[in-house]
Structures are given as C-alpha cells and as structure tokens.
Design an enzyme around this catalytic site. Sequence first.
Site: not given
Length: 395
Positions: A24, A78, A80, A82, A145, A164, A192, A225
């Site tokens: 994104h 998390h 999100e 992903d 985040h 993250d 990042y 990640h």
Amino acid sequence: MKPLEIKNGIYSVGVVDWNLRDFHGYSTEKGTSFNAFLVKGEKTVLFDTVKADFAGQLIKNIKEIIDPINIDYIVVNHAEMDHSGALPVVIELIKPKKLICTKACKDALMAHFHRDDWPFEIIKEGDILDIGGKTIQFFGSAMIHWPESTVSYLREDKILISNDIFGQHWATSERFDDEVEPGELYYQATKYYANIFMPTSPAVRKFLDKLSKLNLQFDILAPDHGLIWRKNPSEIWKKYGSWAEGETKPKAVIIYDTMWGSTAKMAASVARGLSGGVVIKLCDLKNTHRSNVITEVLDAKAVILGSSLMNGGLLPRMADMLCYMKGLRPSHKIGAAFGSYGWSNTVVKLLNEAMEEMKFQIIGEGVSTQYVPDEGTLNQCLQLGEQVRESILNV
Ligand code: FEO
C-alpha cells in the site's frame, strides 16, 4: 522455504513472498516475508499466521513439525491481513481450543472476519500463559502500528515475538541477521521504520521504555517480517530508540520534481550551497520512489522541497510525496522551498504551506523563478543552500 527451529522447540514456520513489490504505497522492491512461529511446550502454540494467499505454504510448513490438529492455541499479535489473512483456513484445519488475543484485537478480527464462533480467549497487559515448560507473557504495543497490536515474550527462551516491530520488507533465504550483509539489513530496517512507524514514534518510545523498565532480557527479537535478530538485538533496539526520538544527522534531503528542467537546475545549485559538512541527498521524484525518499528523510535535519507549477498547483509527483510525507509526520525538521512557475508565482507559498502543516521550521524566503532560472536566480539558490547548511551546522 522449509521451517526452521530457531531455538529448542521454537520454529519459524512463515513464508517468503519473493514477488511483492507494493505494500500500500511502500515500494517493496526486494519482496518480503510473513513470519509465523510455532512453539512447543506441553501445549503447542502458533503465533500469527500469514497473508491469505500463502495459507497452503504455512500449513505445509507446520505439517513438517506437527499434525496441525495437535496445535492447542493460536495467538494473534496483530490483526492486519498480512498476518491474519490465513486465519479462517488455519482455524478450520487446526480447530484450536483457544484463539488468544486482546479485546481490541478480537474486535478488529470480528470486523474483518465476522466469526463470533471462533474460540476467543481475551488476554490483558502482562498476562502470562503457561504452556508447560514454557511461559509466555503478553505486552501491549498499541499504535505500533495498529491499536490492537501486542507482542509475546517467551520468558525462558528470552525471545520476543514482536509482530511488525523490528521488521523489514526483504525476501531472503537467510533467516538471521548475522547471515546477511548488515548494510542492506539496516537499510531495510530503516526503510521499514520510516514508512510504517514514523507517525507512531511516541508510541514506540512508550513501548521501549515500558519493556526496558521491566529489565527483560532479549536473546532474540523475532519480527513478523524479514530477518530475525539474534547477533546483537540491542543494536536494533537502540536504533528504534533513536528513530523514535526523531534524532537527526547533519543531512539535507532535496526533494524535487521538474517540468522542463528549471527546478532541476535550481536543485543542483541548492545542493552546491549545502556542500561542506552536510550529507546531501538529491531526490528527483521521477526517479526516486516516495518510500525511498522518506527513508532518507527519517534522520535528516533538513528537507528542501522544489517543484514546478502546473495548472496552478504543484506537480502531481510532488503532491503525492507531500500527501505521503504529511501522513508519516516527520519531526524536528528544518525546511526550505524553491521552484519555477509560468505565470502564477505561488510555488514557494504552496510548498511552505505544506511544510508549516508538518511543523517544519522554515529557513529563508525561498527562491522562485519564472520559466528558466538565470545566473542571478541560481546564485539565490546557492545562497539558500548555504543558509540551510548554516542552520544545520549551527554556524
Ligand atoms: Fe505486517 Fe501491520 O502488518
């Protein structure tokens, strides 16, 4: 990639996405990985999952270690997509006794998947889960985040599964920090932070302080990640402290876009004026992706913006850059502006307005020129660069 035991009974079971090129708006030119971790005590726990497309690969990795039906709990650090996208498939297969997360994370998962039949078990700050032979402590990392973010600390093994935090978007076959070239590793970690955590730096500061005060030991920082930090985890921890404080270097980033080359000539003169004791980065937006520009901005003392005008406004790439930069809220910057115009001399005003919105301390009056700069204008640009240099170096 095959799963890997990173410490006794603790496995990295995530997947590498070699092909991701855009996250994104963040240019992931070297791909990424979606890390997930399987921890075996008397009970077995899966920490996070992966992007939906990679559910099959995650399951294949898990099956190399254990029959998925024998996984007792899933922890969601998390929500999100992903990391949660594969949850519906994985839950269907594993049928975990508990889906462990905070109330905020449950709310986020419900808003994504609308599954009130999932076996949610709500945890709070500092809660400890005993899985027999290993204990896991949960700490909130709100706004790093997302509001529901948490981290999981494996107390006996001194491993922080950090979602993250401390991540990098970098697809590699290597799994650990000491197996790769440190320059690239730290560049990707910096990128990042700049592109994801910069706007939540106050939350990062609070999080680091909170965990530091608890005197926890970290042998391994295992983000969701990129590479896992085991060589010297305190080094990336310190970097996060510095970035979160908004610490800067004597460095100036000139960000510009140009229609017929006039603003480019002005940028070159500003750069010349900055020369001497200042690291200079010249970013032509035609050639430099916004997410690489913002990486340079992270530790720069000065940001100098240049644009031509088109249809009474800034060039589209500059408008895009400013939109992106405003969202990321860089702090402690000084700024200056320059550019060329055709018949409406508003370029410096427009750029200054954007910098005021970001609370930059604006240096000088800015320099603008109609159409093509003459020697006098280029000399003004040189002087603007000198003025900014003096401010950076406090001379
Ligand atoms: Fe990697 Fe915020 O997800």
